[in-house]
Motif scaffolding. Structure first.
Motif, PDB file in Angstrom:
ATOM      1  N   GLU A  31      -9.554 -24.348  -0.090  1.00 47.84           N
ATOM      2  CA  GLU A  31     -10.425 -25.529  -0.145  1.00 47.84           C
ATOM      3  C   GLU A  31      -9.617 -26.828  -0.261  1.00 47.84           C
ATOM      4  O   GLU A  31      -9.922 -27.699  -1.076  1.00 47.84           O
ATOM      5  CB  GLU A  31     -11.419 -25.407  -1.300  1.00 47.84           C
ATOM      6  CG  GLU A  31     -12.369 -24.231  -1.143  1.00 47.84           C
ATOM      7  CD  GLU A  31     -13.489 -24.226  -2.181  1.00 47.84           C
ATOM      8  OE1 GLU A  31     -13.640 -25.216  -2.914  1.00 47.84           O
ATOM      9  OE2 GLU A  31     -14.221 -23.218  -2.242  1.00 47.84           O
ATOM     10  N   ASP A  33      -9.116 -30.167   1.118  1.00 53.22           N
ATOM     11  CA  ASP A  33      -9.776 -31.120   2.005  1.00 53.22           C
ATOM     12  C   ASP A  33      -8.742 -32.050   2.639  1.00 53.22           C
ATOM     13  O   ASP A  33      -7.833 -32.548   1.965  1.00 53.22           O
ATOM     14  CB  ASP A  33     -10.804 -31.948   1.230  1.00 53.22           C
ATOM     15  CG  ASP A  33     -12.196 -31.349   1.302  1.00 53.22           C
ATOM     16  OD1 ASP A  33     -12.318 -30.199   1.776  1.00 53.22           O
ATOM     17  OD2 ASP A  33     -13.158 -32.008   0.888  1.00 53.22           O
ATOM     18  N   MET A  83     -11.261 -28.648   6.164  1.00 47.47           N
ATOM     19  CA  MET A  83     -10.811 -27.933   4.981  1.00 47.47           C
ATOM     20  C   MET A  83      -9.841 -26.829   5.383  1.00 47.47           C
ATOM     21  O   MET A  83     -10.102 -26.073   6.318  1.00 47.47           O
ATOM     22  CB  MET A  83     -12.011 -27.345   4.232  1.00 47.47           C
ATOM     23  CG  MET A  83     -11.673 -26.690   2.912  1.00 47.47           C
ATOM     24  SD  MET A  83     -13.169 -26.239   1.983  1.00 47.47           S
ATOM     25  CE  MET A  83     -13.784 -24.863   2.965  1.00 47.47           C
TER      26      MET A  83
END
Length: 220
Positions: A31, A33, A83
């Motif tokens: 995860e 970003d 992501m």
């Protein structure tokens, strides 16, 4: 959802502090970003690698959710999303590749905008080992509600893990989005509905391979 900028910045600083404190030889990240609207267009990968300073000599990253605009949820859509999964190492990193995992069993339109789960692998030479260490990071599907997706994804992971010679060192890390064997989904109350008590995927996986964290500790 869109996070307030102060929360994004505070969380990023906290992860950077943890990385500096542990100073790991290998870091597995999910995860991450990279200029997503929900996290105010901050590219988190260089910020996290930079926290390790000279200790992060190499990194490998691959996307598993990217769209120029996700129209859900209303009335505040997710917008632009990018992501990654990532591996950071203190030494050389070679032969990186992205292996696609099976998608959730859902309509084509939803699949188009939804996550494309993956396994990212690479190899790293390690002093004292005759062969380079094979490393992988993954993040399996959430909210599958026992539709068989996790079993299909784990089959790909198992194939990768079982394909190596017996003397080949390897390690796989990540977020499997599954409860450990013997756990009771009902303890999670309403969120327990996200897991299937009949799903025995982890029961078959853990005895076959050595885990870094004993199952008893996962349940404590």
């Amino acid at each position: 959802v869109h996070a307030p900028r102060i929360d994004v910045e505070e969380t990023l600083r906290g992860i950077q502090a943890a990385l500096r404190g542990y100073d790991p030889a290998i870091t597995f990240l999910q995860e991450v970003d990279r200029s997503s609207d929900r996290t105010h267009r901050v590219d988190q990968l260089p910020a996290l690698a930079g926290a390790l300073g000279a200790g992060a000599q190499c990194h490998a990253a691959a996307t598993y959710h990217r769209s120029p605009f996700v129209p859900h949820p209303l009335p505040v859509p997710l917008g632009r999303v990018h992501m990654d999964l990532a591996i950071l190492t203190s030494g050389p990193l070679r032969d990186a590749q992205r292996i696609a995992l099976p998608l959730l069993a859902e309509g084509r339109v939803r699949q188009f905008f939804n996550l494309k789960r993956a396994l990212v692998t690479a190899s790293a030479p390690v002093d004292g080992l005759d062969k380079p260490l094979l490393i992988g990071v993954t993040h399996l599907s959430a909210f599958s509600r026992g539709d068989g997706t996790l079993g299909r994804q784990v089959a790909v992971l198992t194939e990768w893990m079982a394909s190596h010679d017996p003397d080949q060192p390897w390690i796989l890390a990540g977020d499997l989005n599954m409860l450990p064997p013997g756990d009771d989904p009902s303890r999670l109350k309403a969120e327990g509905d996200l897991y299937s008590a009949e799903d025995k995927t982890m029961d078959a996986l853990i005895p076959r391979f050595r885990t870094a964290t004993p199952v008893g500790e996962l349940l404590s």
